[in-house]
Scaffold this active site. Structure first.
Site, PDB file in Angstrom:
ATOM      1  CG  HIS A   8      37.376 -19.417  46.992  1.00  0.00           C
ATOM      2  ND1 HIS A   8      36.690 -19.181  48.168  1.00  0.00           N
ATOM      3  CD2 HIS A   8      38.230 -18.370  46.857  1.00  0.00           C
ATOM      4  CE1 HIS A   8      37.111 -18.067  48.726  1.00  0.00           C
ATOM      5  NE2 HIS A   8      38.050 -17.542  47.940  1.00  0.00           N
ATOM      6  CG  ASP A  12      36.307 -22.571  50.252  1.00  0.00           C
ATOM      7  OD1 ASP A  12      36.446 -22.056  49.128  1.00  0.00           O
ATOM      8  OD2 ASP A  12      37.278 -22.785  51.007  1.00  0.00           O
ATOM      9  CD  GLU A  28      39.472 -27.398  42.763  1.00  0.00           C
ATOM     10  OE1 GLU A  28      38.355 -27.879  42.951  1.00  0.00           O
ATOM     11  OE2 GLU A  28      39.701 -26.499  41.960  1.00  0.00           O
TER      12      GLU A  28
END
Length: 488
Positions: free
Chosen positions: A125, A127, A191
């Protein structure tokens, strides 16, 4: 959040379609034999410079997630443009498909030449958590290189994995590599997908641990095969407001503070027993000095002593119990007003031997005050343990790659991920979910994750790229690697 739900459903639909396509497709440029020559993980000086510059540029994009509902979407979009520019071969190769999911997440479908091999997935990821500048030696989004380290938020969690995966694939493609086994790269956060099956999944979540267990001098690699669950629980007290000149016997703040103090002073039960932790301690037994080595070699007899020793150390304590962490406290509107409401948020990381409901019942009994309302903000049970025996393909491929890239590491052990990763959203895709970052980690480095002065050495990052470069090639096998046994 609506955008997040759309992202989950969209990625699920995309994966259903794409994995079905991968399993049917046989129309690739030539199927390489099982004995194809291996591409050595040797990189030129220019390639090594490009590696670190790619990571530094990624760090400079402040892809901050402030909460599950609020993110810097401008930076998330900019990051997508950035990887397109920095990894051109990945985006231009004919047997790689790229999808943008939910506006900002990225899914890459790498088509292999052998449709009989079940696909796998690499997760990361981009973020990051907020990084206020206070306390940092350098600006947290500078990507500054200093004294052999690249500094900034995301250098360990988890932009390093994002760029390392894409960098390794870019370097393989430049060398005309065509995979035999299809695989997916999912880059984003929160997700979810359902209804398809993968051979295994690799995500962040564990490291080569150095100095985490007292009296163990040699580093060892730990592959997390299970993951703790979590609860975000809000405690709230409502009372009639009033003037501070005539205070009641107890205020909302006082009642709530007492409840929080009881939670902090009453640890949840020690759950040490069978499982990955016991296996790890048995594997490490010979690394301890006398008499600890005897104790660890006979856990059937010494487990009551070991469980007490584990909970006394702040690093090993989270491995044996559900942890309790007060993370937010809100109350008061003015200095001379008795506040009508006091709220606190507590984060629990649930031990794999417990469930959400069991923890909530324990918390209710500890608080023991009906004036304190309990509101579950979010909760999920621990993930089941993935197999780590000799027939577990994903685990053994990671083990083989660790022993190749880090020949000095004698012990590879299963473990528990005490944090929470994106892999929990993919548990319906595979029963083999493994969490491992190919990096050495010391306690000081661990504290910098979500803390201050997060950094990664240039050499360590180059090794991470090398690891993924080799792992992708190792995954082309159609059989489980034979474990290499080190003499103790």
């Amino acid at each position: 959040m609506a955008r997040r739900n759309v992202c989950m459903l969209a990625l699920g639909a995309v994966l259903l379609l794409r994995i079905a396509t991968v399993s049917r497709s046989k129309d690739l440029r030539g199927k390489e034999p099982q004995g194809a020559l291996r591409i050595p993980s040797q990189f030129s000086e220019g390639e090594r410079v490009n590696m670190k510059e790619a990571l530094k540029g990624a760090i400079q994009i402040p892809t901050v997630s402030f909460s599950s509902e609020e993110s810097n979407t401008t930076a998330l979009a900019e990051f997508g443009e950035y990887i397109y520019k920095v990894f051109p071969t990945v985006f231009s190769t004919s047997f790689i498909q790229h999808e943008v999911v939910g506006g900002y997440s990225h899914l890459f479908i790498v088509q292999g030449s052998d449709p009989s091999l079940q696909p796998y997935m690499l997760l990361a990821h981009f973020d990051v958590v907020p990084a206020p500048a206070e306390g940092w030696e350098v600006p947290p989004f500078s990507g500054l290189e200093h004294d052999g380290f690249i500094w900034g938020r995301g250098t360990l969690d988890n932009k390093n994995s994002v760029t390392a995966i894409l960098q390794a694939l870019e370097l393989l493609l430049i060398r005309n590599y065509i995979p035999q086994r299809s695989f997916f790269i999912a880059l984003g956060h929160d997700e979810e997908a359902r209804g398809v099956q993968l051979a295994f999944i690799v995500d962040e979540g564990s490291f080569i641990l150095d100095g985490f267990i007292p009296n163990i001098k040699k580093p060892f690699a730990q592959i997390a095969v299970e993951e703790k669950g979590g609860i975000n629980l809000m405690l709230q007290v409502n009372m009639t407001p009033g003037h501070s000149s005539a205070p009641p016997k107890e205020t909302s703040i006082g009642i709530l503070a007492a409840a929080i103090s009881r939670l902090e002073q009453t640890p949840l039960p020690n759950m040490f027993g069978d499982g990955p932790l016991k296996t790890t301690l048995e594997l490490l037994a010979h690394e301890f000095s006398f008499p600890t080595n005897i104790i660890m070699s006979n856990l059937w007899l010494s487990w009551p002593l070991v469980r007490r020793l584990m909970e006394r150390n702040c690093i090993t304590n989270p491995l044996v119990r559900t942890t309790t962490a007060l993370t937010m406290f809100n109350a008061g509107i003015k200095v001379n007003v008795i506040p009508p409401v006091a709220q606190a948020t507590v984060n629990f990381r649930i031990h794999p031997a417990q469930t959400v409901q069991e923890v909530l019942e324990l918390v209710k009994n500890i608080v023991a005050d009906d004036r304190v309302q309990l509101h579950v903000l979010s909760a999920f049970d621990p993930l089941p343990a993935s197999p780590f025996d000799d027939q577990a393909l994903g685990y053994q491929l990671l083990r083989r790659t660790i022993q190749s890239v880090f020949p000095e590491i004698n012990i590879v052990a299963p473990g528990t991920c005490i944090g929470n990763t994106d892999s929990r959203h993919y548990m319906n895709l595979s029963n083999g979910i493994y969490r491992f970052n190919p990096l050495y980690l010391q306690p000081q480095g661990f504290s910098s994750i979500h803390g201050i002065n997060e950094k990664i050495s240039v050499q360590a990052y180059e090794t991470q790229v090398k690891f993924i470069f080799e792992l992708i090639q190792n995954a082309d096998t159609d059989r489980v690697p034979v474990p290499h046994v080190h003499e103790l």
